[in-house]
Write a protein that holds these residues in place. Structure first.
Motif, PDB file in Angstrom:
ATOM      1  N   VAL A   4       0.664  -1.061  -0.077  1.00 52.36           N
ATOM      2  CA  VAL A   4       0.561   0.306   0.214  1.00 52.36           C
ATOM      3  C   VAL A   4       0.686   1.740  -0.089  1.00 52.36           C
ATOM      4  O   VAL A   4       0.811   2.376  -1.204  1.00 52.36           O
ATOM      5  CB  VAL A   4      -1.002   0.370   1.110  1.00 52.36           C
ATOM      6  N   ALA A   5       1.899   1.371   0.403  1.00 53.19           N
ATOM      7  CA  ALA A   5       3.057   2.703   0.718  1.00 53.19           C
ATOM      8  C   ALA A   5       3.467   2.148  -0.818  1.00 53.19           C
ATOM      9  O   ALA A   5       3.822   3.821  -0.717  1.00 53.19           O
ATOM     10  CB  ALA A   5       3.730   2.119   1.880  1.00 53.19           C
ATOM     11  N   PHE A   6       3.515   1.682  -1.242  1.00 52.59           N
ATOM     12  CA  PHE A   6       4.776   1.438  -2.989  1.00 52.59           C
ATOM     13  C   PHE A   6       3.082   2.122  -3.735  1.00 52.59           C
ATOM     14  O   PHE A   6       3.573   2.961  -4.007  1.00 52.59           O
ATOM     15  CB  PHE A   6       4.875   0.136  -3.035  1.00 52.59           C
ATOM     16  N   GLN A   7       2.264   1.800  -3.624  1.00 49.48           N
ATOM     17  CA  GLN A   7       1.220   2.441  -4.212  1.00 49.48           C
ATOM     18  C   GLN A   7       0.786   3.778  -3.806  1.00 49.48           C
ATOM     19  O   GLN A   7       0.961   4.106  -5.271  1.00 49.48           O
ATOM     20  CB  GLN A   7       0.085   1.866  -3.774  1.00 49.48           C
ATOM     21  N   LEU A   8       1.511   4.488  -2.532  1.00 47.54           N
ATOM     22  CA  LEU A   8       0.314   5.619  -3.230  1.00 47.54           C
ATOM     23  C   LEU A   8       1.712   6.440  -3.636  1.00 47.54           C
ATOM     24  O   LEU A   8       1.704   7.495  -3.326  1.00 47.54           O
ATOM     25  CB  LEU A   8       0.012   5.851  -0.884  1.00 47.54           C
ATOM     26  N   LEU A   9       2.945   5.972  -3.463  1.00 49.96           N
ATOM     27  CA  LEU A   9       4.338   6.684  -3.619  1.00 49.96           C
ATOM     28  C   LEU A   9       4.449   6.595  -4.562  1.00 49.96           C
ATOM     29  O   LEU A   9       4.442   7.737  -6.060  1.00 49.96           O
ATOM     30  CB  LEU A   9       5.533   6.050  -2.546  1.00 49.96           C
ATOM     31  N   GLU A  10       3.830   5.678  -5.874  1.00 47.99           N
ATOM     32  CA  GLU A  10       3.311   5.500  -7.224  1.00 47.99           C
ATOM     33  C   GLU A  10       2.835   6.540  -7.595  1.00 47.99           C
ATOM     34  O   GLU A  10       2.302   7.114  -8.395  1.00 47.99           O
ATOM     35  CB  GLU A  10       3.677   3.745  -7.672  1.00 47.99           C
ATOM     36  N   LYS A  11       1.921   7.342  -6.743  1.00 56.07           N
ATOM     37  CA  LYS A  11       0.168   7.681  -7.621  1.00 56.07           C
ATOM     38  C   LYS A  11       0.641   9.458  -6.665  1.00 56.07           C
ATOM     39  O   LYS A  11       1.112   9.855  -7.587  1.00 56.07           O
ATOM     40  CB  LYS A  11      -0.791   7.703  -6.513  1.00 56.07           C
ATOM     41  N   LEU A  12       1.529   9.324  -6.371  1.00 51.34           N
ATOM     42  CA  LEU A  12       2.353  10.804  -5.634  1.00 51.34           C
ATOM     43  C   LEU A  12       3.081  11.324  -6.614  1.00 51.34           C
ATOM     44  O   LEU A  12       3.026  12.832  -6.769  1.00 51.34           O
ATOM     45  CB  LEU A  12       2.788  10.730  -3.694  1.00 51.34           C
ATOM     46  N   ASN A  13       3.890  10.127  -6.822  1.00 55.12           N
ATOM     47  CA  ASN A  13       5.455  10.313  -8.103  1.00 55.12           C
ATOM     48  C   ASN A  13       4.263  10.554  -8.827  1.00 55.12           C
ATOM     49  O   ASN A  13       4.857  11.585  -9.770  1.00 55.12           O
ATOM     50  CB  ASN A  13       5.612   9.278  -8.520  1.00 55.12           C
ATOM     51  N   ALA A  14       3.310  10.160 -10.109  1.00 56.57           N
ATOM     52  CA  ALA A  14       2.546  10.218 -10.829  1.00 56.57           C
ATOM     53  C   ALA A  14       1.575  11.612 -10.904  1.00 56.57           C
ATOM     54  O   ALA A  14       2.268  12.174 -12.218  1.00 56.57           O
ATOM     55  CB  ALA A  14       2.057   9.543 -10.765  1.00 56.57           C
ATOM     56  N   GLU A  15       0.873  12.176  -9.927  1.00 55.68           N
ATOM     57  CA  GLU A  15       0.513  13.427  -9.866  1.00 55.68           C
ATOM     58  C   GLU A  15       1.880  14.201  -9.950  1.00 55.68           C
ATOM     59  O   GLU A  15       1.326  15.258 -10.871  1.00 55.68           O
ATOM     60  CB  GLU A  15      -0.137  13.055  -8.946  1.00 55.68           C
ATOM     61  N   TYR A  16       2.501  14.102  -9.443  1.00 59.29           N
ATOM     62  CA  TYR A  16       4.078  15.229  -9.401  1.00 59.29           C
ATOM     63  C   TYR A  16       4.427  14.901 -10.922  1.00 59.29           C
ATOM     64  O   TYR A  16       4.600  16.355 -11.238  1.00 59.29           O
ATOM     65  CB  TYR A  16       4.821  14.856  -8.453  1.00 59.29           C
TER      66      TYR A  16
END
Length: 59
Positions: A4-16
């Motif tokens: 879940v932490a990695f998924q959130l990190l990936e989502k934040l990175n994609a949004e950035y």
């Protein structure tokens, strides 16, 4: 939990990355407008904003 932490990190990175790309596009548009002489001074912009607020209050 780590997944879940990695998924959130990936989502934040994609949004950035998307935000950076959109910002670069806006800067490119602004540079092109400046080069064409399509600029307004600060006082003109402030007056336009104040006029919009005045019209909104009157409505």
């Amino acid at each position: 939990m780590l997944d879940v932490a990695f998924q959130l990190l990936e989502k934040l990175n994609a949004e950035y990355v998307q935000w950076v790309e959109e910002t670069r596009q806006k800067v490119d548009v602004a540079i092109a407008e400046i080069e064409r002489g399509e600029v307004l001074d600060g006082e003109t912009v402030v007056m336009q904003i104040l006029e919009k607020f005045q019209k909104a209050r009157e409505a």
